[in-house]
Design a protein around this motif. Structure first.
Motif, PDB file in Angstrom:
ATOM      1  N   ALA A  33       0.265  -1.735  -8.904  1.00  0.00           N
ATOM      2  CA  ALA A  33      -1.180  -1.691  -8.675  1.00  0.00           C
ATOM      3  C   ALA A  33      -1.756  -0.284  -8.746  1.00  0.00           C
ATOM      4  O   ALA A  33      -2.982  -0.119  -8.790  1.00  0.00           O
ATOM      5  CB  ALA A  33      -1.504  -2.300  -7.311  1.00  0.00           C
ATOM      6  N   LEU A  43      -5.366  -4.628  -5.765  1.00  0.00           N
ATOM      7  CA  LEU A  43      -4.262  -4.976  -4.878  1.00  0.00           C
ATOM      8  C   LEU A  43      -4.700  -6.019  -3.858  1.00  0.00           C
ATOM      9  O   LEU A  43      -3.951  -6.960  -3.564  1.00  0.00           O
ATOM     10  CB  LEU A  43      -3.720  -3.732  -4.177  1.00  0.00           C
ATOM     11  CG  LEU A  43      -2.537  -3.970  -3.227  1.00  0.00           C
ATOM     12  CD1 LEU A  43      -1.372  -4.646  -3.945  1.00  0.00           C
ATOM     13  CD2 LEU A  43      -2.078  -2.650  -2.596  1.00  0.00           C
ATOM     14  N   GLY A 102       2.987  -2.617  -5.132  1.00  0.00           N
ATOM     15  CA  GLY A 102       2.094  -1.485  -4.900  1.00  0.00           C
ATOM     16  C   GLY A 102       2.168  -0.470  -6.021  1.00  0.00           C
ATOM     17  O   GLY A 102       1.143   0.070  -6.450  1.00  0.00           O
ATOM     18  N   ARG A 160       0.841  -1.212   0.000  1.00  0.00           N
ATOM     19  CA  ARG A 160       0.000   0.000   0.000  1.00  0.00           C
ATOM     20  C   ARG A 160       0.874   1.259   0.000  1.00  0.00           C
ATOM     21  O   ARG A 160       0.511   2.277  -0.607  1.00  0.00           O
ATOM     22  CB  ARG A 160      -0.954  -0.020   1.187  1.00  0.00           C
ATOM     23  CG  ARG A 160      -2.090  -1.030   1.030  1.00  0.00           C
ATOM     24  CD  ARG A 160      -3.151  -0.832   2.092  1.00  0.00           C
ATOM     25  NE  ARG A 160      -2.679  -1.218   3.416  1.00  0.00           N
ATOM     26  CZ  ARG A 160      -2.777  -2.441   3.945  1.00  0.00           C
ATOM     27  NH1 ARG A 160      -3.350  -3.410   3.232  1.00  0.00           N
ATOM     28  NH2 ARG A 160      -2.343  -2.690   5.151  1.00  0.00           N
ATOM     29  N   ARG A 213       1.975   1.834  -3.527  1.00  0.00           N
ATOM     30  CA  ARG A 213       0.855   2.345  -4.316  1.00  0.00           C
ATOM     31  C   ARG A 213       0.623   3.824  -4.037  1.00  0.00           C
ATOM     32  O   ARG A 213       0.423   4.623  -4.969  1.00  0.00           O
ATOM     33  CB  ARG A 213      -0.413   1.542  -3.995  1.00  0.00           C
ATOM     34  CG  ARG A 213      -1.621   1.949  -4.818  1.00  0.00           C
ATOM     35  CD  ARG A 213      -2.823   1.068  -4.510  1.00  0.00           C
ATOM     36  NE  ARG A 213      -3.280   1.219  -3.126  1.00  0.00           N
ATOM     37  CZ  ARG A 213      -4.272   0.504  -2.585  1.00  0.00           C
ATOM     38  NH1 ARG A 213      -4.898  -0.416  -3.314  1.00  0.00           N
ATOM     39  NH2 ARG A 213      -4.635   0.703  -1.337  1.00  0.00           N
TER      40      ARG A 213
END
Length: 374
Positions: free
Chosen positions: A208, A216, A205, A178, A181
């Motif tokens: 994604a 994700l 990430g 995360r 991302r």
């Protein structure tokens, strides 16, 4: 697995030619190759050009060409470094690697891939101390550095440092994904050590970033079926390519791995892989190119070393432009491995003092990078 994508076309910096398209442009525009550097371009179909053009002071690095053309350009003042036969890599390459390139032949097992074969070559030649092999490794690594610098021109790069032991399917791995991302969506280029664990998670990430958030979550569930590259690099890598095939066209990021650690294969989510033989060159290069900051996830000796490797140029920065440093997990960096206190002591009274931060949760790391860099 997807076929190796075409390398992006770029204008040649100064007098470098790194693709056949650039060669043709230079020939059309200048009608001369004098003092150009032509790097790893297959010129077997350009014999007519090589027989007529001025090549005085040109340098041809690993360019296949006909014997007639090679003799002519040498006699016309060019220096020719011919391709080296039998190598599992090109020491004169003009571009960084792609995952598809390093994992070609994965269907036959990881041992059949160029990545594994290059590591085997490295182990064999390192053991016998062959000076020619060590020269080839140095030439390769310099070519990769040149290609990486060209790739990152104008990019705001944030390095994400973390170890290879972090397994897929864990909360820590999902958090690192995360983070990658969020940084990518904020306009940064994520750069990692290019291997498994936290490095793969951050590159995942970034991959994604263009998709809806649920992509994700689904990818994390699929990857959890092969949590580690041990015992099977083949299964671990195949699961990553399955994710890429299900969601093609992901976001770009950079991985900077090394063949020095053969037990750490590169990950398939970094769109650009600058892989080195020399680990010291790789580590220093990763930190030096992280011009928009570095996030340090919980780690051990290697991560501690990276913290202070990054702190040193910041400590001596005299123009007031140190790069942000964000340490994640307060308990880890104040109690388990109390690097934060020493970092604070180094920073006190210097320009880097306002560019360091300790955050307790990985969810706060991206905001800290933005804040420190503003």
């Amino acid at each position: 697995m997807h076929p190796t994508p075409a390398q992006p076309h770029r204008a040649a910096p100064d007098r470098e030619i790194e693709s056949l398209a650039e060669f043709d442009e230079v020939v059309a525009a200048h009608g001369s190759l004098a003092r150009f550097r032509i790097q790893a371009v297959d010129l077997t179909a350009r014999t007519a050009d090589l027989l007529r053009l001025d090549t005085d002071g040109a340098v041809f690095l690993g360019c296949p060409m006909s014997p007639e053309a090679a003799a002519r350009v040498r006699s016309s003042g060019a220096l020719v470094f011919p391709p080296v036969p039998g190598l599992p890599f090109d020491p004169y390459r003009g571009f960084v690697y792609s995952p598809d390139e390093l994992f070609e032949s994965l269907a036959e097992g990881y041992e059949a891939t160029p990545d594994a074969r290059a590591y085997a070559w490295f182990q064999r030649t390192k053991a016998d101390g062959d000076v020619f092999s060590s020269m080839l490794r140095a030439v390769h690594d310099d070519a990769v550095s040149d290609a990486l610098d060209e790739l990152l021109v104008g990019a705001r790069v944030v390095g994400v440092m973390g170890g290879h032991a972090m397994e897929r399917g864990t909360a820590a791995y999902a958090g690192a994904a995360r983070l990658g991302r969020e940084l990518t969506r904020a306009g940064y280029t994520v750069a990692t050590g290019g291997g498994p664990g936290a490095m793969e998670a951050a590159n995942l990430g970034a991959y994604a970033a263009p998709f809806a958030d649920r992509m994700l979550d689904e990818a994390l569930r699929l990857l959890a079926k092969a949590p580690s590259f041990r015992p099977s690099v083949t299964d671990w890598a195949r699961s990553a390519f399955e994710v890429r095939e299900r969601w093609p066209g992901g976001g770009e990021s950079v991985g900077i791995p090394t063949w020095f650690y053969g037990h750490e294969p590169p990950n398939a989510f970094a769109s650009h892989l600058a892989k080195y033989f020399a680990n010291a060159t790789r580590e220093d290069g990763l930190l030096a190119r992280s011009n928009a900051g570095v996030v340090f996830l919980p780690g051990a000796a290697g991560t501690v070393q990276e913290i202070f490797d990054n702190a040193t140029p910041n400590y001596y920065e005299s123009r007031g432009e140190p790069t942000p440093m964000v340490l994640v997990d307060e308990a880890h960096w104040t109690t388990e491995l109390p690097a934060w206190g020493l970092l604070q002591s180094l920073a006190r009274g210097r320009s880097m003092e306002s560019r360091i931060a300790l955050v307790d949760r990985i969810e706060h790391a991206a905001d800290a990078v933005k804040r420190l860099g503003s």
